[in-house]
Design a protein around this motif. Structure first.
Motif, PDB file in Angstrom:
ATOM      1  N   ALA A  40      16.533 -11.369 -48.444  1.00  0.00           N
ATOM      2  CA  ALA A  40      17.396 -10.334 -48.998  1.00  0.00           C
ATOM      3  C   ALA A  40      18.042  -9.554 -47.855  1.00  0.00           C
ATOM      4  O   ALA A  40      17.506  -9.530 -46.739  1.00  0.00           O
ATOM      5  N   PRO A  41      19.175  -8.906 -48.103  1.00  0.00           N
ATOM      6  CA  PRO A  41      19.842  -8.136 -47.039  1.00  0.00           C
ATOM      7  C   PRO A  41      18.904  -7.113 -46.411  1.00  0.00           C
ATOM      8  O   PRO A  41      18.225  -6.359 -47.111  1.00  0.00           O
ATOM      9  N   GLY A  42      18.844  -7.130 -45.099  1.00  0.00           N
ATOM     10  CA  GLY A  42      18.017  -6.171 -44.374  1.00  0.00           C
ATOM     11  C   GLY A  42      16.538  -6.481 -44.358  1.00  0.00           C
ATOM     12  O   GLY A  42      15.742  -5.684 -43.846  1.00  0.00           O
ATOM     13  N   LYS A  43      16.155  -7.623 -44.914  1.00  0.00           N
ATOM     14  CA  LYS A  43      14.745  -7.987 -44.972  1.00  0.00           C
ATOM     15  C   LYS A  43      14.504  -9.307 -44.256  1.00  0.00           C
ATOM     16  O   LYS A  43      15.424 -10.093 -44.030  1.00  0.00           O
ATOM     17  N   GLN A  44      13.238  -9.532 -43.931  1.00  0.00           N
ATOM     18  CA  GLN A  44      12.874 -10.789 -43.286  1.00  0.00           C
ATOM     19  C   GLN A  44      12.794 -11.913 -44.313  1.00  0.00           C
ATOM     20  O   GLN A  44      12.569 -11.675 -45.509  1.00  0.00           O
ATOM     21  N   ARG A  45      12.971 -13.116 -43.833  1.00  0.00           N
ATOM     22  CA  ARG A  45      12.815 -14.275 -44.707  1.00  0.00           C
ATOM     23  C   ARG A  45      11.348 -14.376 -45.112  1.00  0.00           C
ATOM     24  O   ARG A  45      10.452 -14.223 -44.279  1.00  0.00           O
ATOM     25  N   GLU A  46      11.114 -14.649 -46.400  1.00  0.00           N
ATOM     26  CA  GLU A  46       9.749 -14.725 -46.900  1.00  0.00           C
ATOM     27  C   GLU A  46       9.557 -15.989 -47.724  1.00  0.00           C
ATOM     28  O   GLU A  46      10.484 -16.491 -48.357  1.00  0.00           O
ATOM     29  N   LEU A  47       8.311 -16.463 -47.700  1.00  0.00           N
ATOM     30  CA  LEU A  47       7.969 -17.622 -48.501  1.00  0.00           C
ATOM     31  C   LEU A  47       7.943 -17.245 -49.975  1.00  0.00           C
ATOM     32  O   LEU A  47       7.342 -16.244 -50.359  1.00  0.00           O
ATOM     33  N   VAL A  48       8.576 -18.077 -50.802  1.00  0.00           N
ATOM     34  CA  VAL A  48       8.538 -17.894 -52.248  1.00  0.00           C
ATOM     35  C   VAL A  48       7.509 -18.850 -52.849  1.00  0.00           C
ATOM     36  O   VAL A  48       6.631 -18.439 -53.609  1.00  0.00           O
ATOM     37  N   ALA A  49       7.626 -20.120 -52.526  1.00  0.00           N
ATOM     38  CA  ALA A  49       6.722 -21.131 -53.068  1.00  0.00           C
ATOM     39  C   ALA A  49       6.770 -22.368 -52.190  1.00  0.00           C
ATOM     40  O   ALA A  49       7.794 -22.654 -51.578  1.00  0.00           O
ATOM     41  N   ARG A  70       8.209 -31.231 -57.566  1.00  0.00           N
ATOM     42  CA  ARG A  70       8.808 -32.188 -56.639  1.00  0.00           C
ATOM     43  C   ARG A  70       8.903 -33.539 -57.312  1.00  0.00           C
ATOM     44  O   ARG A  70       7.960 -33.985 -57.963  1.00  0.00           O
ATOM     45  N   ASP A  71      10.044 -34.172 -57.152  1.00  0.00           N
ATOM     46  CA  ASP A  71      10.254 -35.541 -57.604  1.00  0.00           C
ATOM     47  C   ASP A  71      10.268 -36.405 -56.350  1.00  0.00           C
ATOM     48  O   ASP A  71      11.267 -36.456 -55.635  1.00  0.00           O
ATOM     49  N   ASN A  72       9.154 -37.058 -56.082  1.00  0.00           N
ATOM     50  CA  ASN A  72       9.034 -37.821 -54.833  1.00  0.00           C
ATOM     51  C   ASN A  72      10.004 -38.995 -54.801  1.00  0.00           C
ATOM     52  O   ASN A  72      10.534 -39.339 -53.738  1.00  0.00           O
ATOM     53  N   ALA A  73      10.224 -39.620 -55.942  1.00  0.00           N
ATOM     54  CA  ALA A  73      11.119 -40.772 -55.985  1.00  0.00           C
ATOM     55  C   ALA A  73      12.552 -40.365 -55.622  1.00  0.00           C
ATOM     56  O   ALA A  73      13.283 -41.136 -54.998  1.00  0.00           O
ATOM     57  N   ALA A  74      12.925 -39.154 -56.001  1.00  0.00           N
ATOM     58  CA  ALA A  74      14.279 -38.668 -55.732  1.00  0.00           C
ATOM     59  C   ALA A  74      14.347 -37.794 -54.489  1.00  0.00           C
ATOM     60  O   ALA A  74      15.425 -37.309 -54.132  1.00  0.00           O
ATOM     61  N   ASN A  75      13.203 -37.587 -53.844  1.00  0.00           N
ATOM     62  CA  ASN A  75      13.143 -36.716 -52.654  1.00  0.00           C
ATOM     63  C   ASN A  75      13.774 -35.357 -52.934  1.00  0.00           C
ATOM     64  O   ASN A  75      14.560 -34.836 -52.125  1.00  0.00           O
ATOM     65  N   THR A  76      13.429 -34.812 -54.077  1.00  0.00           N
ATOM     66  CA  THR A  76      14.019 -33.545 -54.507  1.00  0.00           C
ATOM     67  C   THR A  76      12.918 -32.573 -54.900  1.00  0.00           C
ATOM     68  O   THR A  76      11.940 -32.962 -55.534  1.00  0.00           O
ATOM     69  N   VAL A  77      13.105 -31.325 -54.517  1.00  0.00           N
ATOM     70  CA  VAL A  77      12.185 -30.266 -54.918  1.00  0.00           C
ATOM     71  C   VAL A  77      12.964 -29.263 -55.752  1.00  0.00           C
ATOM     72  O   VAL A  77      14.151 -29.015 -55.506  1.00  0.00           O
ATOM     73  N   TYR A  78      12.301 -28.710 -56.746  1.00  0.00           N
ATOM     74  CA  TYR A  78      12.928 -27.789 -57.679  1.00  0.00           C
ATOM     75  C   TYR A  78      12.188 -26.458 -57.674  1.00  0.00           C
ATOM     76  O   TYR A  78      10.992 -26.403 -57.409  1.00  0.00           O
ATOM     77  N   LEU A  79      12.907 -25.425 -57.992  1.00  0.00           N
ATOM     78  CA  LEU A  79      12.297 -24.113 -58.214  1.00  0.00           C
ATOM     79  C   LEU A  79      12.836 -23.572 -59.533  1.00  0.00           C
ATOM     80  O   LEU A  79      14.001 -23.199 -59.625  1.00  0.00           O
ATOM     81  N   GLN A  80      11.985 -23.579 -60.534  1.00  0.00           N
ATOM     82  CA  GLN A  80      12.342 -23.005 -61.834  1.00  0.00           C
ATOM     83  C   GLN A  80      11.999 -21.524 -61.792  1.00  0.00           C
ATOM     84  O   GLN A  80      10.835 -21.165 -61.577  1.00  0.00           O
ATOM     85  N   MET A  81      12.994 -20.695 -61.995  1.00  0.00           N
ATOM     86  CA  MET A  81      12.811 -19.247 -61.914  1.00  0.00           C
ATOM     87  C   MET A  81      13.069 -18.631 -63.280  1.00  0.00           C
ATOM     88  O   MET A  81      14.196 -18.709 -63.787  1.00  0.00           O
ATOM     89  N   ASN A  82      12.039 -18.059 -63.860  1.00  0.00           N
ATOM     90  CA  ASN A  82      12.135 -17.414 -65.166  1.00  0.00           C
ATOM     91  C   ASN A  82      11.874 -15.915 -65.021  1.00  0.00           C
ATOM     92  O   ASN A  82      11.328 -15.455 -64.011  1.00  0.00           O
ATOM     93  N   SER A  83      12.254 -15.186 -66.040  1.00  0.00           N
ATOM     94  CA  SER A  83      12.042 -13.731 -66.063  1.00  0.00           C
ATOM     95  C   SER A  83      12.519 -13.085 -64.764  1.00  0.00           C
ATOM     96  O   SER A  83      11.812 -12.285 -64.140  1.00  0.00           O
ATOM     97  N   LEU A  84      13.715 -13.431 -64.378  1.00  0.00           N
ATOM     98  CA  LEU A  84      14.238 -12.952 -63.104  1.00  0.00           C
ATOM     99  C   LEU A  84      14.422 -11.441 -63.110  1.00  0.00           C
ATOM    100  O   LEU A  84      14.764 -10.839 -64.141  1.00  0.00           O
ATOM    101  N   LYS A  85      14.206 -10.856 -61.940  1.00  0.00           N
ATOM    102  CA  LYS A  85      14.322  -9.416 -61.753  1.00  0.00           C
ATOM    103  C   LYS A  85      15.373  -9.135 -60.677  1.00  0.00           C
ATOM    104  O   LYS A  85      15.629  -9.991 -59.817  1.00  0.00           O
ATOM    105  N   PRO A  86      15.970  -7.959 -60.698  1.00  0.00           N
ATOM    106  CA  PRO A  86      16.951  -7.629 -59.663  1.00  0.00           C
ATOM    107  C   PRO A  86      16.390  -7.791 -58.247  1.00  0.00           C
ATOM    108  O   PRO A  86      17.118  -8.176 -57.327  1.00  0.00           O
ATOM    109  N   GLU A  87      15.105  -7.533 -58.080  1.00  0.00           N
ATOM    110  CA  GLU A  87      14.500  -7.668 -56.748  1.00  0.00           C
ATOM    111  C   GLU A  87      14.354  -9.122 -56.308  1.00  0.00           C
ATOM    112  O   GLU A  87      13.969  -9.381 -55.161  1.00  0.00           O
ATOM    113  N   ASP A  88      14.656 -10.067 -57.176  1.00  0.00           N
ATOM    114  CA  ASP A  88      14.679 -11.476 -56.781  1.00  0.00           C
ATOM    115  C   ASP A  88      16.002 -11.852 -56.112  1.00  0.00           C
ATOM    116  O   ASP A  88      16.145 -12.974 -55.614  1.00  0.00           O
TER     117      ASP A  88
END
Length: 119
Positions: A40-49, A70-88
């Protein structure tokens, strides 16, 4: 080398959902773990998942709301984000950690995708 291409960011209202995708290419066979970070602006990068052989890890602030997969066959990782908040609101970066030699790893990063949550 590993190349990462992210997609799926955007603008959403609080309480809404988004799904981020990250497609890996190149030397994907030696990737040990993949994950999502945010900055986020003015903040350090942080691990989400992160996801690795044997499990997943989440920041306390997103537990119960976000799901990494993660879909290993497709070499793709996903992040499903629900109940999002402004601080996200942040730029979300995909990360891949690759094993170079035993005991030595290297991190690769995507270009980032903006997630904005309005109140």
């Amino acid at each position: 080398q590993v190349q990462l291409v992210e997609s799926g960011g955007g603008l959403v209202q609080a309480g809404g959902s988004l799904r981020l995708s990250c497609a890996a290419s190149g030397s994907t066979f030696s990737i040990n773990a993949m994950g999502w970070y945010r900055q986020a602006p003015g903040k350090q990068r942080e691990l989400v998942a992160s996801i690795y052989t044997g499990g997943t890890n989440y920041a306390d602030s997103v537990k119960g709301r976000f799901t990494i997969s993660r879909d290993n066959a497709a070499n793709t990782v996903y992040l499903q984000m629900n109940s999002l908040k402004p601080e996200d609101t942040a730029v979300y970066y995909c990360n891949a950690r690759r094993s170079i030699i035993p005991g030595l790893t290297r991190d690769y990063w995507g270009q980032g995708t903006q997630v904005t949550v309005s109140s």
